[in-house]
Motif scaffolding. Sequence first.
Motif, PDB file in Angstrom:
ATOM      1  N   VAL A  72      43.861  42.210  44.909  1.00 17.16           N
ATOM      2  CA  VAL A  72      42.804  41.822  43.979  1.00 17.16           C
ATOM      3  C   VAL A  72      42.353  43.025  43.171  1.00 17.16           C
ATOM      4  CG1 VAL A  72      40.472  40.869  43.765  1.00 17.16           C
ATOM      5  CG2 VAL A  72      42.018  39.990  45.528  1.00 17.16           C
ATOM      6  N   ALA A  73      42.199  42.821  41.864  1.00 19.09           N
ATOM      7  CA  ALA A  73      41.676  43.848  40.961  1.00 19.09           C
ATOM      8  C   ALA A  73      40.297  43.404  40.493  1.00 19.09           C
ATOM      9  CB  ALA A  73      42.611  44.040  39.771  1.00 19.09           C
ATOM     10  N   ILE A  74      39.280  44.225  40.754  1.00 18.82           N
ATOM     11  CA  ILE A  74      37.914  43.885  40.371  1.00 18.82           C
ATOM     12  C   ILE A  74      37.456  44.797  39.242  1.00 18.82           C
ATOM     13  CG2 ILE A  74      35.523  43.694  41.141  1.00 18.82           C
ATOM     14  CD1 ILE A  74      36.546  43.249  43.967  1.00 18.82           C
ATOM     15  N   SER A 129      35.528  35.480  26.113  1.00 24.95           N
ATOM     16  CA  SER A 129      36.419  35.065  25.022  1.00 24.95           C
ATOM     17  C   SER A 129      37.856  35.521  25.211  1.00 24.95           C
ATOM     18  CB  SER A 129      35.888  35.574  23.676  1.00 24.95           C
ATOM     19  OG  SER A 129      35.781  36.990  23.694  1.00 24.95           O
ATOM     20  N   LEU A 130      38.032  36.690  25.837  1.00 24.11           N
ATOM     21  CA  LEU A 130      39.372  37.207  26.098  1.00 24.11           C
ATOM     22  C   LEU A 130      39.552  37.334  27.608  1.00 24.11           C
ATOM     23  CD1 LEU A 130      39.608  40.017  23.384  1.00 24.11           C
ATOM     24  CD2 LEU A 130      40.669  37.761  23.319  1.00 24.11           C
ATOM     25  N   PRO A 131      40.248  36.401  28.234  1.00 25.74           N
ATOM     26  CA  PRO A 131      40.390  36.431  29.694  1.00 25.74           C
ATOM     27  C   PRO A 131      41.289  37.569  30.152  1.00 25.74           C
ATOM     28  CG  PRO A 131      41.751  34.695  28.759  1.00 25.74           C
ATOM     29  CD  PRO A 131      40.927  35.236  27.635  1.00 25.74           C
ATOM     30  N   PRO A 132      41.239  37.928  31.437  1.00 23.93           N
ATOM     31  CA  PRO A 132      42.134  38.962  31.963  1.00 23.93           C
ATOM     32  C   PRO A 132      43.598  38.637  31.685  1.00 23.93           C
ATOM     33  CG  PRO A 132      40.433  38.442  33.565  1.00 23.93           C
ATOM     34  CD  PRO A 132      40.297  37.437  32.457  1.00 23.93           C
ATOM     35  N   VAL A 174      39.556  39.769  39.040  1.00 21.93           N
ATOM     36  CA  VAL A 174      38.175  39.287  39.048  1.00 21.93           C
ATOM     37  C   VAL A 174      37.378  40.125  38.057  1.00 21.93           C
ATOM     38  CG1 VAL A 174      36.083  38.978  40.406  1.00 21.93           C
ATOM     39  CG2 VAL A 174      38.318  38.548  41.451  1.00 21.93           C
ATOM     40  N   ARG A 175      36.836  39.470  37.035  1.00 28.64           N
ATOM     41  CA  ARG A 175      36.024  40.194  36.056  1.00 28.64           C
ATOM     42  C   ARG A 175      34.574  39.772  36.197  1.00 28.64           C
ATOM     43  NH1 ARG A 175      37.119  39.172  29.883  1.00 28.64           N
ATOM     44  NH2 ARG A 175      39.120  40.177  30.383  1.00 28.64           N
ATOM     45  N   SER A 187      43.264  34.660  37.330  1.00 30.93           N
ATOM     46  CA  SER A 187      42.066  35.374  36.889  1.00 30.93           C
ATOM     47  C   SER A 187      40.812  34.550  37.160  1.00 30.93           C
ATOM     48  CB  SER A 187      42.162  35.719  35.396  1.00 30.93           C
ATOM     49  OG  SER A 187      42.275  34.555  34.607  1.00 30.93           O
ATOM     50  N   TYR A 188      39.724  35.271  37.434  1.00 32.39           N
ATOM     51  CA  TYR A 188      38.440  34.652  37.739  1.00 32.39           C
ATOM     52  C   TYR A 188      37.344  35.390  36.982  1.00 32.39           C
ATOM     53  CZ  TYR A 188      41.089  32.661  41.625  1.00 32.39           C
ATOM     54  OH  TYR A 188      42.034  32.005  42.386  1.00 32.39           O
TER      55      TYR A 188
END
Length: 516
Positions: A147-149, A91-94, A82-83, A110-111
């Motif tokens: 989950v990684a935030i 522009s650059l997703p996880p 989760v970013r 990814s979110y």
Amino acid sequence: MRIGIDVGGTNTDAVLLDGRQVLAAVKTSTTQDVTSGIVAAIDGLQAQRAFDPAQVRAVMIGTTHFINALVEARRLAPTAAVRLSLPAGASLPPMVDWPARLVDAISGRSYLCHGGHEFDGRHIAELDEAELRKAADEMGRAGVRSVAISSVFSPVNAEFETRAAEVIAAELPEVAISLSHEIGRIGLLERENATIINAALRELAAHIVDGLATSVSGAGITAPLYLSQNDGTLMDVDFARRYPVATFASGPTNSMRGAAVLSGVDTCAVVDVGGTTSDVGVLGNGFPREATTDVSVAGIRTNFRMPDVLSIGIGGGSRVRGGTGDVTVGPDSVGYELTAKALVFGGDTLTATDIAVAAGRAEIGDPSRVAHLDRELVRAALDRIAADAAESVDRMRTSAEPLPVVAVGGGSILLPDTLAGVGGVHRPEHYAVANAIGAAIAQIGGEVDRVYAIEPGRRDAVVDEAKQEALDRAIAAGASPSSVDIVDFDEVPIPYLPGNATRIRAKAVGDLQLGD
């Protein structure tokens, strides 16, 4: 008494210490499940020097469990990233730069959500809790278990990461959550990558830590268990469950710390020659120099704390090929199968260990099985190893000043007493188990790495505050208050941030406080 254990790719080493006196030391083959190798190592110590398990006051283990799981892409939990960055940072997703096999291994999802901060602390956008709840609902239906935030500039202000964790935990109470400001440094993609890795390993960490604890208690030892971190300090089992990435590269770190203790030289280059690789690092005041650039782990760029180590594919199990004029040593190795595949053990593969035995540098296995080797080939192989080691030490130097070299690890018998262009090589007593000794004598640390806005005239007060927080963290982690001291301090102004922004890093270290 303490027991130190280091699990390497080829060998599991263990030592029994009374203070800093080595009472027993054993080297056993690393087993495929690793934990049974630890049991065998403890049994080996008991056989060599009988001891009462009740007299052991702490057990320290350095393990390759977690880095191996990542490299081999197995036993990783289904993970979501989760970013908090919208409307920026899309522009650059996880995981955009991850190897496809690792994205598949973690069933990576990814979110992108609203939130994050500008470099000066202003909000990019307000946190949208309804958006987070919707994402959590999708994660739950997809079977996500960790989950990684990550939030833009969370090392400057972590408020959004903390609140997002609360929202997601309320929706998915069984899911493990990792926050990027607790793991990485400035640099969104690298910090996010490190956090995703940590999240993917959380489930395995709980299983492994429980297994290690069972291995130790099965030997009748009731003392507390600690795991080695990659900065030369220890963490308790609860910390290890939350931050398994902190164990990455703890093996080379243990070896360097052990080298300093055994040699009495606390500022030096250390060459640790194991069964699979040789790790070259530099010690300053007894602690490993940290990498100042991004570190690639299993093909993934990260920026969490790692020692500055150069690894080369030369070890006791390295395959030797070619003839006198074109001999090569490594980079591939027979690893933990050394005792089955090397010539001196009745195998059919020429290894660096065979070369050492043929040269008279070691008495391992059956020397008659390598008596036929061409003397010129043996000499050429040893020269190749020495040249590669000398080049590696030279690459790690940051000045022209002489830097003492300490050789440790069972494979250090492959090195000569002098390296060309470098100088003499110290090979201290118990060099073969320096990694286990480094684990056993490790201390407790506390670190602060944060960006502060320093008002005019308040610089000294802010510095004192950061140092005191580092000291308090070390004490809270289990260090003896009377022994804690600041061992590393950096202060770097950040000119593109307002308010005299300065990144301050303070590291405190103290001796482990053990109960009677």
